[in-house]
Design a protein around this motif. Structure first.
Motif, PDB file in Angstrom:
ATOM      1  N   ALA A  63       0.837  -1.143   0.027  1.00 35.01           N
ATOM      2  CA  ALA A  63      -0.076   0.102   0.140  1.00 35.01           C
ATOM      3  C   ALA A  63       0.995   1.218  -0.104  1.00 35.01           C
ATOM      4  CB  ALA A  63      -1.186   0.094   1.217  1.00 35.01           C
ATOM      5  N   LEU A  69       6.729  -4.005  11.717  1.00 33.19           N
ATOM      6  CA  LEU A  69       6.911  -2.650  10.875  1.00 33.19           C
ATOM      7  C   LEU A  69       8.338  -2.071  11.513  1.00 33.19           C
ATOM      8  CD1 LEU A  69       3.336  -1.074  10.769  1.00 33.19           C
ATOM      9  CD2 LEU A  69       4.789  -1.976   8.684  1.00 33.19           C
ATOM     10  N   VAL A 121       9.935   4.832   4.923  1.00 32.60           N
ATOM     11  CA  VAL A 121      10.231   4.535   6.280  1.00 32.60           C
ATOM     12  C   VAL A 121       9.122   5.465   6.940  1.00 32.60           C
ATOM     13  CG1 VAL A 121      11.778   5.362   8.008  1.00 32.60           C
ATOM     14  CG2 VAL A 121      12.429   3.767   6.363  1.00 32.60           C
ATOM     15  N   GLU A 143       6.086   6.233   5.901  1.00 31.50           N
ATOM     16  CA  GLU A 143       4.821   5.818   5.753  1.00 31.50           C
ATOM     17  C   GLU A 143       4.461   4.690   6.946  1.00 31.50           C
ATOM     18  OE1 GLU A 143       2.361   6.674   3.922  1.00 31.50           O
ATOM     19  OE2 GLU A 143       3.052   8.210   2.642  1.00 31.50           O
ATOM     20  N   LEU A 144       5.599   3.869   6.849  1.00 27.48           N
ATOM     21  CA  LEU A 144       5.498   3.013   7.832  1.00 27.48           C
ATOM     22  C   LEU A 144       5.567   3.169   9.477  1.00 27.48           C
ATOM     23  CD1 LEU A 144       7.494  -0.084   5.990  1.00 27.48           C
ATOM     24  CD2 LEU A 144       5.035   0.551   5.763  1.00 27.48           C
ATOM     25  N   SER A 145       6.446   4.159   9.361  1.00 26.44           N
ATOM     26  CA  SER A 145       6.634   4.685  10.952  1.00 26.44           C
ATOM     27  C   SER A 145       5.242   5.430  11.392  1.00 26.44           C
ATOM     28  CB  SER A 145       7.779   5.701  10.810  1.00 26.44           C
ATOM     29  OG  SER A 145       9.033   5.161  10.661  1.00 26.44           O
ATOM     30  N   VAL A 196       2.311   4.351  10.441  1.00 30.08           N
ATOM     31  CA  VAL A 196       1.362   3.491  10.792  1.00 30.08           C
ATOM     32  C   VAL A 196       1.825   2.674  11.963  1.00 30.08           C
ATOM     33  CG1 VAL A 196       0.279   1.284  10.129  1.00 30.08           C
ATOM     34  CG2 VAL A 196       0.754   3.127   8.374  1.00 30.08           C
ATOM     35  N   ALA A 197       3.060   2.369  12.182  1.00 29.86           N
ATOM     36  CA  ALA A 197       3.660   1.644  13.363  1.00 29.86           C
ATOM     37  C   ALA A 197       3.047   2.601  14.793  1.00 29.86           C
ATOM     38  CB  ALA A 197       5.001   1.443  13.326  1.00 29.86           C
ATOM     39  N   LEU A 209      -0.593   2.026  15.479  1.00 26.83           N
ATOM     40  CA  LEU A 209      -0.831   0.818  15.952  1.00 26.83           C
ATOM     41  C   LEU A 209      -0.607   0.758  17.543  1.00 26.83           C
ATOM     42  CD1 LEU A 209       0.290  -1.414  12.958  1.00 26.83           C
ATOM     43  CD2 LEU A 209      -2.216  -1.184  13.739  1.00 26.83           C
ATOM     44  N   ARG A 210       0.433   1.510  17.873  1.00 23.04           N
ATOM     45  CA  ARG A 210       0.975   1.397  19.200  1.00 23.04           C
ATOM     46  C   ARG A 210       0.316   2.471  20.135  1.00 23.04           C
ATOM     47  NH1 ARG A 210       4.914  -2.087  19.410  1.00 23.04           N
ATOM     48  NH2 ARG A 210       6.545  -2.033  17.953  1.00 23.04           N
ATOM     49  N   PRO A 254      -6.272   3.459  15.576  1.00 20.54           N
ATOM     50  CA  PRO A 254      -5.367   3.295  14.749  1.00 20.54           C
ATOM     51  C   PRO A 254      -6.120   3.207  13.282  1.00 20.54           C
ATOM     52  CG  PRO A 254      -5.327   1.451  15.678  1.00 20.54           C
ATOM     53  CD  PRO A 254      -6.041   2.133  16.604  1.00 20.54           C
ATOM     54  N   VAL A 255      -7.439   2.937  13.498  1.00 28.55           N
ATOM     55  CA  VAL A 255      -7.970   2.458  12.044  1.00 28.55           C
ATOM     56  C   VAL A 255      -8.132   3.640  11.007  1.00 28.55           C
ATOM     57  CG1 VAL A 255     -10.254   1.702  11.083  1.00 28.55           C
ATOM     58  CG2 VAL A 255      -9.164   0.360  13.266  1.00 28.55           C
ATOM     59  N   LEU A 259      -4.812   3.580   9.305  1.00 26.85           N
ATOM     60  CA  LEU A 259      -4.466   2.200   8.391  1.00 26.85           C
ATOM     61  C   LEU A 259      -5.410   2.588   7.106  1.00 26.85           C
ATOM     62  CD1 LEU A 259      -4.729  -0.073  11.356  1.00 26.85           C
ATOM     63  CD2 LEU A 259      -2.624   0.092  10.110  1.00 26.85           C
ATOM     64  N   GLU A 260      -6.780   2.900   7.516  1.00 31.07           N
ATOM     65  CA  GLU A 260      -7.611   3.010   6.136  1.00 31.07           C
ATOM     66  C   GLU A 260      -7.076   4.070   5.507  1.00 31.07           C
ATOM     67  OE1 GLU A 260     -11.689   3.171   7.107  1.00 31.07           O
ATOM     68  OE2 GLU A 260     -11.807   1.190   8.202  1.00 31.07           O
ATOM     69  N   LEU A 310      -4.045   4.771   4.523  1.00 33.91           N
ATOM     70  CA  LEU A 310      -2.661   4.569   3.772  1.00 33.91           C
ATOM     71  C   LEU A 310      -3.522   3.408   2.689  1.00 33.91           C
ATOM     72  CD1 LEU A 310      -0.024   3.995   3.188  1.00 33.91           C
ATOM     73  CD2 LEU A 310       0.491   2.453   5.098  1.00 33.91           C
ATOM     74  N   LEU A 311      -4.428   2.566   3.125  1.00 30.79           N
ATOM     75  CA  LEU A 311      -4.793   1.481   2.379  1.00 30.79           C
ATOM     76  C   LEU A 311      -5.629   2.195   1.081  1.00 30.79           C
ATOM     77  CD1 LEU A 311      -5.855  -1.101   5.004  1.00 30.79           C
ATOM     78  CD2 LEU A 311      -4.015  -1.405   3.334  1.00 30.79           C
TER      79      LEU A 311
END
Lengths: 306, 306
Positions: free
Chosen positions: A192, A242, B246, B248-250, B252-253, B256-257, B263-264, B267-268, B270-271
């Motif tokens: 994504a 991640l 990095v 983008e993923l950071s 999201v991470a 999530l934490r 976090p939804v 997440l949604e 980015l998806l």
């Protein structure tokens, strides 16, 4: 172990792609299927495919009830189905298990009769057209049974998976979720993110047809709502994975930007570890691939270790 | 534009998988091929495949000289070939171009006769068995000609690509390298990082055969030395793309934490951006896919924008 199981009738709550595919696979084996879904369009699609009959209050309890709805709806659906006495044994299909199991136990559900499950579908499940009686043939079907599970309940859930052509894999919820974070959830997020790069930029066009990159991008075509729900249900393991990837990629980015040190040893180090990991994962399948090119054939076994 | 080009003889410096595959494709078209490689095993493999004859000092200059060696060896090989007068026009096959072009110019090479090239091979090129006369059929072949390039030299390089069945794509070195960083170099590093997770851990085994994850892992099977060299030659663009991923993923991470916020939505978000980017990239191919499943057929065009 499952030869004595009576699997004559199955009730499936949720007539989406997974639920309807399970229904079709069971029907092929002469198993009676009843379906329920609050979405009348989903119900009608399933009926048109002759996936089963609509569940009626007059129906006697099914041998197995499959809760085939998104992760955040599973526990409430299980609780309602158990209260209504819809079946003898209960299972679900969510691709994140740890939190669902904990919430089901906390809600006081009868854990002896609930066998948490996860059939690993081949291919994309985003569109209704993906419904396929062969979706689970030869694929792993995880069962997260515990010491609380009644042996007969585990046998019934295993018989259901086997009737769909899947291979049963027993695993703990934690190992399952860590596994899925690494091989499915995080790769999907990365797909994504890579695809998002093209969401709001414009400019020169290049042909990239037939490239591996399209396989990577395919992960980005998933339904955002379903996957947001799934990823949130596996938050801790996904965040851990991640973090791992971010650390690895940050080290490489720093090495590439370094003005003093040569980045090649760092790059080669990661690539060599990657090749070692790759070989550990795919060596079983590669040797026996009928195509001889590392692409798994239907009879190949693929493993990874953790 | 290339109909008047005389392409009778081609000299290929480097009898690896790319060089030998080009040789076989040219030989099919009746073009004379001479090969040179300091590695006698590589030479013997190429000769056994009847890919051409060994280059001799007595040979007259070839119409085109193809430097088919790793990126860090290209400029020295070009300089040596030009000094020895091996041909009329020169090209190479490295998958990173900006630095090679700058170093070639700084070394005082005749840039009117050097047309930087990059044939985009289908599939893996790590093993000698990958040699394939069809490797470039229908694939993009980038040419990074500049205002310094002689039109006749560009035509000759294009004729070479066309003789291999490839489709010529003119592009600047910078746009080329940015493109390759995004669609090839960074996905390869990510594949290596995901695979590296399995290099030094052990424990429970799970079946994962037939999953998309194996396609991701396949990127990790590359030759570390060749790819370390390639990535180092595209250091700035690769680092930029790594920074993007990095970040983008950071995000999201962190979401999530997060213990307070849900976090939804993150997440949604980015998806959904990923799906939008995916659709922009593949819509051309999807509509015309003969398999109707989004998998590119041989005649589909695939684009991305930047």
């Amino acid at each position: 172990m499952v030869e004595d199981v009576n699997l004559s009738t199955v009730t499936i709550l949720g007539a989406g792609v997974i639920g309807t595919s399970i229904a079709l696979a069971l029907r092929r084996n002469g198993i009676g299927v009843r379906l329920s879904d609050p979405d009348s369009a989903a119900r009608q699609r399933a009926l048109a495919l002759e996936a089963g009959t609509v569940l009626s209050p007059a129906d006697p309890p099914a041998d197995v009830v499959v809760v085939a709805c998104p992760p955040s709806a599973v526990v409430a659906a299980l609780a309602g189905a158990m209260r209504a006495g819809l079946g003898t044994v209960y299972t679900d299909v969510a691709s994140a298990k740890e939190r669902i199991v904990a919430e089901a136990a906390a809600a006081g559900l009868d854990m002896s009769r609930y066998v948490p499950g996860h059939p690993v579908a081949a291919g994309d499940i985003a569109a209704p057209a993906a419904v396929d009686a062969e979706m689970f043939a030869g694929r792993p079907w995880f069962l997260c049974a515990s010491t609380e599970s009644a042996p007969a309940a585990v046998d019934a859930a295993a018989a259901l998976a086997t009737a769909c052509g899947a291979r049963v894999q027993r695993v703990t919820p934690k190992a399952h979720d860590r596994h899925m974070a690494g091989v499915s959830h995080v790769p999907r997020l990365i797909g994504a993110a890579l695809a998002a790069r093209f969401a709001d930029v414009d400019g020169e066009r290049f042909p990239v047809r037939g490239s591996r990159f399209h396989t990577t991008l395919a992960d980005a075509a998933a339904a955002p709502a379903l996957w947001g729900d799934t990823l949130e249900h596996n938050a801790d393991h996904v965040a851990d994975e991640l973090d791992w990837i971010v650390r690895e990629l940050s080290v490489v980015a720093d090495a590439l930007r370094g003005t003093e040190a040569n980045p090649v040893p760092e790059l080669e180090g990661l690539l060599a570890r990657g090749r070692l990991g790759h070989d550990r994962v795919v060596r079983h399948g590669r040797a026996r691939s009928p195509r001889g090119d590392g692409v798994p054939g239907p009879e190949d076994e693929w493993f990874w270790t953790w």
